[in-house]
Design a protein around this motif. Structure first.
Motif, PDB file in Angstrom:
ATOM      1  N   ASP A   1       0.843  -1.197   0.000  1.00 15.20           N
ATOM      2  CA  ASP A   1       0.000   0.000   0.000  1.00 15.20           C
ATOM      3  C   ASP A   1       0.877   1.245   0.000  1.00 15.20           C
ATOM      4  OD1 ASP A   1      -1.798   2.049   0.361  1.00 15.20           O
ATOM      5  OD2 ASP A   1      -2.199   1.602   2.464  1.00 15.20           O
TER       6      ASP A   1
ATOM      7  N   SER B   1      -2.929  -5.584  -2.708  1.00 20.10           N
ATOM      8  CA  SER B   1      -2.801  -4.127  -2.816  1.00 20.10           C
ATOM      9  C   SER B   1      -4.187  -3.510  -2.773  1.00 20.10           C
ATOM     10  CB  SER B   1      -2.104  -3.743  -4.127  1.00 20.10           C
ATOM     11  OG  SER B   1      -2.988  -3.866  -5.226  1.00 20.10           O
ATOM     12  N   PRO B   2      -4.273  -2.202  -2.574  1.00 21.36           N
ATOM     13  CA  PRO B   2      -5.567  -1.551  -2.795  1.00 21.36           C
ATOM     14  C   PRO B   2      -6.073  -1.887  -4.198  1.00 21.36           C
ATOM     15  CG  PRO B   2      -4.015  -0.033  -1.784  1.00 21.36           C
ATOM     16  CD  PRO B   2      -3.229  -1.246  -2.158  1.00 21.36           C
TER      17      PRO B   2
ATOM     18  N   GLU C   1       1.545   2.064  -7.125  1.00 26.05           N
ATOM     19  CA  GLU C   1       1.132   3.411  -6.718  1.00 26.05           C
ATOM     20  C   GLU C   1       0.375   4.127  -7.831  1.00 26.05           C
ATOM     21  OE1 GLU C   1       3.148   7.421  -4.752  1.00 26.05           O
ATOM     22  OE2 GLU C   1       4.395   6.040  -5.918  1.00 26.05           O
TER      23      GLU C   1
ATOM     24  N   THR D   1      -3.217   2.876  -7.996  1.00 30.39           N
ATOM     25  CA  THR D   1      -3.976   2.909  -6.738  1.00 30.39           C
ATOM     26  C   THR D   1      -3.995   4.334  -6.186  1.00 30.39           C
ATOM     27  OG1 THR D   1      -1.999   2.205  -5.476  1.00 30.39           O
ATOM     28  CG2 THR D   1      -3.513   0.484  -6.203  1.00 30.39           C
ATOM     29  N   THR D   2      -2.989   4.678  -5.405  1.00 31.21           N
ATOM     30  CA  THR D   2      -2.954   5.972  -4.721  1.00 31.21           C
ATOM     31  C   THR D   2      -3.065   7.143  -5.689  1.00 31.21           C
ATOM     32  OG1 THR D   2      -1.542   4.981  -3.028  1.00 31.21           O
ATOM     33  CG2 THR D   2      -1.633   7.387  -3.119  1.00 31.21           C
TER      34      THR D   2
ATOM     35  N   GLY E   1      -6.056   3.006  -0.924  1.00 32.89           N
ATOM     36  CA  GLY E   1      -5.201   2.661   0.206  1.00 32.89           C
ATOM     37  C   GLY E   1      -5.867   1.682   1.151  1.00 32.89           C
ATOM     38  N   PHE E   2      -5.156   1.388   2.246  1.00 32.28           N
ATOM     39  CA  PHE E   2      -5.654   0.486   3.290  1.00 32.28           C
ATOM     40  C   PHE E   2      -6.077   1.253   4.540  1.00 32.28           C
ATOM     41  CE2 PHE E   2      -2.745  -3.198   1.745  1.00 32.28           C
ATOM     42  CZ  PHE E   2      -3.705  -3.582   0.830  1.00 32.28           C
TER      43      PHE E   2
ATOM     44  N   PHE F   1      -9.663  -4.459  -2.978  1.00 36.97           N
ATOM     45  CA  PHE F   1      -8.322  -5.037  -3.045  1.00 36.97           C
ATOM     46  C   PHE F   1      -8.132  -5.748  -4.376  1.00 36.97           C
ATOM     47  CE2 PHE F   1      -9.566  -6.036   1.554  1.00 36.97           C
ATOM     48  CZ  PHE F   1      -9.117  -4.815   2.038  1.00 36.97           C
TER      49      PHE F   1
END
Length: 409
Positions: free
Chosen positions: A12, A64-65, A322, A325-326, A340-341, A349
């Motif tokens: 994450d 991961s997210p 990243e 996701t982020t 994220g988590f 996920f």
């Protein structure tokens, strides 16, 4: 009911979490993380699960997210250009996608009812600000001279569509076309006004379209603001780089202003050579996306395949994750819910692993990468609902050894 994802390799980038650990979810949201010396949120139910807690043992696979693909085309109930949302999304390990401009003002309700409301995948939209845009394999909106027609713009009707769909419209897709001899693109003008009015980003296509003239990058890029997105950022012609592979001044100025770079792989809109050169110059994409549509399935494959390419182009796995996701969540304004988590975020996920597989990955321009490992998706969790995946719809075929007999079917 609570669910614990155990024995995962957590990854994450949002919180800097990486390593073996467990995640607890309840009611579709993340409530606790236990990883080595790190404990976030509720951890007692992880240590002492209740009798009715579902436990999913991932056996060391990456967790991961949920992956986010911000450039897709999934309005497949009109026209023949788009693909089914769940083939591009959930079945390919992607929990959230954004359709990039295959719905306009007059068709958005149909898109919402037939795709957004029916897909297992979470679907957002960069709406085309035009009254009518229909994505077809023969580019009918361009052939019939609809796309660049100023009469195809109505900012107030577009604003009404946004107001009615604020929960799913995350920005505006701009194909910056204009009529021959004209200076401005009517699409860009309408989109800029709407983006400023609603504080939403533009996603701007760089490249060409059949039958229509396109505003060149040195004129287009100065109109972009921080948070706007340039997709097809590694397009080798008509894009951000000159003939020598150097970033053009307008592109450097745009990046310095906070304009984001998105891969938008597609077919001829991505070059491995251009990406290599850019990365060597320190020019990295903010987000990775596929631009999956009917033309490029064999070239693009899936978001996992695009991620595999960029690991082989020199980015770390954490850097690649990243960017789906982020950073992808931030680009569409959803960092509070996705990416994220963090306890309280949606329990989205992606479960994946490296698989030994000799594959040639192409870029649609004659460039290729021969890789020995592919990212392989094993499952997804979308708002707490788990889906196992044995094979994604667009997975590339492995290279057969010369001695291997062809399978009989």
């Amino acid at each position: 009911m609570a669910t614990i994802f155990k024995n995962a390799h957590l990854l994450d980038p949002m919180q800097g979490v990486e390593g073996r650990g467990d995640v607890l979810i309840e009611n579709g949201k993340i409530v606790g993380i236990l990883q080595d010396d790190l404990a976030i949120g509720k951890i007692v139910p992880i240590l002492v699960p209740q009798w009715d807690t579902q436990i999913i043992d991932l056996g060391g696979a990456f967790l991961s997210p949920g992956w986010i693909d911000i450039h897709t085309h999934v309005f497949n109930t009109i026209g023949d250009f788009c693909l089914p949302a769940d083939d591009v999304g959930i079945r390919s390990g992607v929990t959230t996608i954004a359709d990039a401009g295959t719905s306009g003002i007059l068709t958005f309700d149909a898109f919402r009812h037939s795709v957004i409301n029916t897909a297992k995948t979470r679907v957002y939209a960069f709406m085309d600000p035009s009254l009518l845009y229909i994505a077809t394999s023969d580019f009918i909106a361009h052939r019939l001279e609809i796309a660049a027609n100023p009469r195809n713009q109505d900012v107030e009707r577009a604003a009404a569509a946004v107001e009615a769909n604020r929960d799913v419209i995350v920005g505006f897709k701009v194909r910056p076309v204009r009529r021959a001899g004209e200076v401005q693109s009517p699409v860009m003008g309408a989109a800029r006004a709407l983006a400023d009015r609603f504080n939403l980003p533009l996603m701007v296509h760089v490249g060409r379209f059949p039958q229509d003239e396109v505003v060149p990058p040195h004129e287009l890029l100065p109109q972009l603001k921080a948070g706007d997105i340039v997709t097809h950022c590694f397009q080798p012609q008509f894009g951000l780089f000159d003939e020598s592979g150097n970033l053009i001044p307008a592109a450097r100025e745009a990046i310095d202003r906070g304009v984001l770079l998105d891969v938008g792989h597609s077919n001829a809109d991505f070059s491995i050579a251009t990406a290599k050169s850019a990365i060597a110059q320190g020019i990295l994409p903010n987000t990775l996306s596929t631009d999956l549509n009917c033309f490029n399935i064999d070239t693009v494959g899936s978001l996992a395949a695009v991620m595999t390419k960029f690991v082989n182009l020199g980015l770390s796995l954490a850097d690649v994750v990243e960017r789906v996701t982020t950073r992808a969540a931030a680009a569409i304004g959803k960092s509070d819910q996705l990416g994220g988590f963090k306890p309280g975020q949606l329990a989205d996920f992606t479960i994946f692993e490296w698989m030994d597989q000799e594959v040639v990955l192409e870029d649609g321009r004659g460039g290729n990468l021969q890789v020995s490992q592919m990212l392989k998706v094993k499952g997804v969790c979308r708002s707490g609902e788990y889906f196992g995946i044995e094979r994604s719809p667009f997975d590339p075929e492995p290279i057969l050894e010369d001695t291997q007999e062809p399978a009989l079917v």
